[in-house]
Design a protein around this motif. Structure first.
Motif: not given
Length: 94
Positions: A1-28
């Motif tokens: 079995m091989s563990k998979v790791t993802l590391e990095g970052h995302i850049i959120v466009p200005v117009q999408d920042l509020k919806p992303v912040l609102e949806a983030l807790p549920e996504h997590i």
């Protein structure tokens, strides 16, 4: 079995920042509930509010691929369609 790791970052466009912040807790929460999720962190940068650092670990490739499919079909996938992703994915044999 091989563990998979993802590391990095995302850049959120200005117009999408509020919806992303609102949806983030549920996504997590939904990701933590997935079978095979070891850890999942998304943290907004204090210096660059449109940057979110991402770190994920899954028990194997199958669990990681399940996560990827689920996200693409989810509300999170829809509201992050314009996000720029900078990721590195690695597999580690145990």
């Amino acid at each position: 079995m091989s563990k998979v790791t993802l590391e990095g970052h995302i850049i959120v466009p200005v117009q999408d920042l509020k919806p992303v912040l609102e949806a983030l807790p549920e996504h997590i929460a939904l990701t933590h509930a997935e079978p095979g999720c070891i850890t999942f962190h998304v943290q907004q940068s204090s210096k660059k509010p449109h940057r979110f650092d991402v770190y994920e670990e899954f028990i194997d490739k199958q669990a990681f691929e399940y996560h990827q499919r689920r996200v693409k079909e989810s509300h999170w996938g829809a509201i992050t369609s314009n996000v720029i992703r900078h990721y590195q994915v690695s597999e580690e044999s145990e």
